[in-house]
Scaffold this active site. Structure first.
Site, mmCIF file in Angstrom:
data_model
loop_
_atom_site.group_PDB
_atom_site.id
_atom_site.type_symbol
_atom_site.label_atom_id
_atom_site.label_comp_id
_atom_site.label_asym_id
_atom_site.label_seq_id
_atom_site.Cartn_x
_atom_site.Cartn_y
_atom_site.Cartn_z
ATOM 1 N N ARG A 1 0.894 -21.580 -1.607
ATOM 2 C CA ARG A 1 1.971 -21.382 -2.582
ATOM 3 C C ARG A 1 3.171 -22.296 -2.365
ATOM 4 O O ARG A 1 3.887 -22.656 -3.283
ATOM 5 C CB ARG A 1 2.486 -19.942 -2.493
ATOM 6 C CG ARG A 1 1.605 -18.923 -3.101
ATOM 7 C CD ARG A 1 2.309 -17.587 -3.129
ATOM 8 N NE ARG A 1 2.500 -16.997 -1.818
ATOM 9 C CZ ARG A 1 3.617 -16.386 -1.412
ATOM 10 N NH1 ARG A 1 4.659 -16.310 -2.212
ATOM 11 N NH2 ARG A 1 3.701 -15.857 -0.209
ATOM 12 N N PHE B 1 -6.728 -9.793 -0.447
ATOM 13 C CA PHE B 1 -7.059 -8.738 -1.412
ATOM 14 C C PHE B 1 -8.065 -9.250 -2.449
ATOM 15 O O PHE B 1 -8.951 -8.520 -2.892
ATOM 16 C CB PHE B 1 -5.795 -8.231 -2.108
ATOM 17 C CG PHE B 1 -4.720 -7.808 -1.151
ATOM 18 C CD1 PHE B 1 -5.029 -7.000 -0.060
ATOM 19 C CD2 PHE B 1 -3.407 -8.218 -1.309
ATOM 20 C CE1 PHE B 1 -4.045 -6.608 0.838
ATOM 21 C CE2 PHE B 1 -2.419 -7.838 -0.416
ATOM 22 C CZ PHE B 1 -2.741 -7.033 0.656
ATOM 23 N N GLU C 1 -5.922 -4.347 -7.208
ATOM 24 C CA GLU C 1 -6.624 -5.632 -7.256
ATOM 25 C C GLU C 1 -8.048 -5.501 -7.785
ATOM 26 O O GLU C 1 -8.527 -6.359 -8.540
ATOM 27 C CB GLU C 1 -6.641 -6.272 -5.862
ATOM 28 C CG GLU C 1 -5.257 -6.619 -5.317
ATOM 29 C CD GLU C 1 -4.517 -5.423 -4.721
ATOM 30 O OE1 GLU C 1 -5.124 -4.340 -4.581
ATOM 31 O OE2 GLU C 1 -3.320 -5.569 -4.401
ATOM 32 N N SER D 1 5.553 -13.797 -6.350
ATOM 33 C CA SER D 1 5.022 -14.598 -5.247
ATOM 34 C C SER D 1 4.213 -15.780 -5.752
ATOM 35 O O SER D 1 4.360 -16.894 -5.274
ATOM 36 C CB SER D 1 4.116 -13.744 -4.358
ATOM 37 O OG SER D 1 4.854 -12.729 -3.768
#
Lengths: 277, 311
Positions: B164, B80, B55, B34
């Site tokens: 992203r 997260f 995480e 990702s």
């Protein structure tokens, strides 16, 4: 171990114990129980195994030590002071405003403290990171870490355990201070961690189990851990909470206990009369 | 201008940094596909650590790496990074005064199809209360690259929101950036819009264009960072604008809107309109649906500016 070395270490452990009791007695309250249960582990590490230099506490290729059960700070401070990392007088500043010796270990405040800890579980992950970084730098050193048995309730311990095994971090040697007590009571009543030996084995660690107050057993186990080249090492240490402080020894209440200078002096006197701890 | 995937810029910049500095390392928590760092992993397998779906452990490990001199970039979804690993980032990284670069991907409504559980409207709120931390959000590929490099050489922790997906280029390659220095993108005295990040800066620019055709001229500022915040710029522009607005892809509570209000109430008290998520949870939907749902659109900005000017 030679008899003379053993005797020296035993005496050193007793000295560290006395410093812890007097430091907390001087303040009037503190984490006496979990500090006294790790005295032999700290003694053998700092007086036999750790490559550290009190005059140059930041040298890059040193071994690292992480006290993940950060509330046992007083035990580490007594050990570091006895090794000469800072003046012994500092011990009387424990938890006073502006001190360099806070209840929980702080890497920014105390010479010789490699990692800040106190929020349980976190020091162990940091030890894994240190081991990765030192291996990347091809340092021939080790990362030593003590975790608590109550701390082993934290999920983060097992996340880090999985990672150390996955990354084959044989440069980690960890200890569980298994004194069987947590703040609210006995572990088997509050949150049982058994079968702790099987747990670590199943996470892929090289596991040994010793009496955590027996310096010869600790010595033997650390030696074997140093020769392990594939897996991280866990040495489960059966210990007694409050060991050597008779008003708190073996008592759940010793976790964070109130006592004064007189009681400390009395306990130290009694300790001195004992020939063999 | 040509569009470029932001995650590609992120990874290319990390590779560039890593080629120069052996201490740069990258951590992931099962999201390298990702965030795009798979190519980093291929190039520097020894300096890439995928810790799996953990995480909190990732941030703890990053802190340990930093404690032995490494410069770790640790990425996961922003929810997260800041919600789940907050205590680890707070204590192991920041309180311990280490040097961890935390990256939160998919800020605010850009979490889109991942929905409410993955939609961070409070990551800035959670990070900007951490002493000394730098909290920033690049708005285009150029600012991403330049700010990421700045972050690598800043001694201390940083938190970056990472959009992203592809987005248009706003800045020239020669533009230089500083944390705590906003960029004035359009000028006009009718209103000033303090905006942050890809979604809001672009929507604000769209609004400025539409308004200028109607004879309303506004100043659009790309704030770059919420912490430190550009106090001087906020005060001087608020003094010279009829209407002052904040515009963020985040809760108005303790985000950019709060930060701007704090500056102005102490220095130049005036009415502020805070546009952004109004004390609501996230939900699932397309990016366009969500932008409309939470009022993070040029249309909503225009409506608010016109209303305020009429009063």
């Amino acid at each position: 171990m030679e008899a003379q070395t053993l005797l020296k270490l035993k005496n050193q452990a007793k000295e560290i114990r006395k410093l812890i009791i007097s430091m907390i007695g001087n303040l009037g309250v503190g984490h006496i129980g979990g500090s006294l249960s790790i005295v032999e582990i700290l003694t053998i590490l700092y007086y036999k195994y750790l490559n550290v230099d009190p005059k140059n506490p930041d040298k890059m290729d040193r071994d690292r030590f992480v006290l993940s059960k950060g509330h046992a700070g007083p035990a580490l401070y007594a050990t570091l002071a006895s090794k000469g990392f800072f003046p012994i007088e500092w011990l009387n500043t424990l938890n006073q405003g502006g001190t360099r010796l806070p209840s929980h270990c702080d890497r920014t405040k105390t010479p010789g403290v490699d990692m800040t800890a106190g929020s349980l579980g976190q020091g162990f992950s940091a030890a894994v990171g240190m081991a990765l970084g030192c291996r990347l730098d091809k340092l021939n050193n080790h990362i030593y870490c003590i975790i608590g048995d109550g701390e082993s309730n934290e999920g983060q311990i097992w996340e880090a355990a999985m990672a150390a095994s996955q990354f084959k971090l044989s440069n980690i040697i960890a200890f569980t201070d298994y004194n069987k007590m947590q703040i609210d009571g006995y572990l088997h009543v509050i949150m049982n961690i058994e079968d702790i030996t099987s747990k670590w084995l199943s996470f892929g660690w090289y596991v040994q189990r010793v009496n955590g107050h027996d310096l010869e057993q600790l010595d033997f186990a650390i030696n074997r851990a140093l020769n392990e080249k594939c897996r991280p090492s866990m040495i489960i240490c059966d210990t007694i909470k409050g060991k050597g402080f008779y008003p708190g020894e073996g008592k759940v209440e010793s976790h964070n206990m109130t006592f004064d200078k007189n009681m400390a002096a009395e306990a130290i006197e009694k300790l001195e009369k004992e020939n063999d701890l | 201008m040509a569009e470029k995937e932001m995650r590609q810029v992120y990874t290319e910049t990390l590779i560039e940094l890593a080629e120069k500095d052996p201490n740069i390392v990258v951590l992931e928590a099962d999201l390298m596909k990702s965030t795009g760092t798979a190519s980093f992993a291929k190039k520097f397998p020894d300096r890439f650590f995928d810790v799996g779906v953990a995480e909190a452990n990732m941030v703890g490990i990053a802190s340990g790496l930093s404690a032995v001199g490494k410069i770790p970039f640790a990425a996961t979804f922003a929810c997260f990074a800041t919600r789940r690993a907050h205590d680890q980032f707070f204590i192991s990284a920041n309180y311990a005064k280490l040097n961890v670069k935390l990256i939160g991907a998919d800020p605010g409504v850009t979490a889109a199809f991942n929905g409410g559980t993955h939609m961070p409207f409070e990551d800035i709120a959670l990070t900007r209360v951490i002493p000394d931390l730098i909290v920033f959000e690049p708005s285009d590929p150029v600012s991403l690259k330049k700010l990421l490099i700045k972050s690598a050489y800043h001694k201390g922790c940083t938190y970056m929101r990472l959009h992203r997906k592809a987005t248009n280029t706003i800045y020239n390659e020669t533009e230089e950036f500083e944390f705590g220095k906003g960029k004035i993108l359009t000028k006009g005295n009718d209103a000033v819009v303090f905006a942050l990040g890809v979604v809001c800066v672009n929507e604000a620019l769209k609004a400025a264009q539409i308004l200028s055709n109607e004879g309303i001229n506004i100043t659009v500022v790309d704030m770059i960072s919420v912490k430190p915040i550009d106090k001087e710029l906020i005060i001087s522009l608020a003094q010279n604008s009829k209407v002052t607005l904040t515009f963020e892809n985040h809760q108005v509570i303790n985000g950019l809107g709060s930060a701007v209000c704090e500056v102005l109430s102490e220095n130049y008290p005036k009415k502020i309109i805070r546009l952004g998520v109004q004390d609501l949870f996230g939900e699932v939907g397309t990016l366009d649906y969500l932008k409309n749902r939470y009022g993070i659109t040029a249309e909503n900005l225009i409506k608010n500016i016109k209303n305020a000017l009429e009063k």
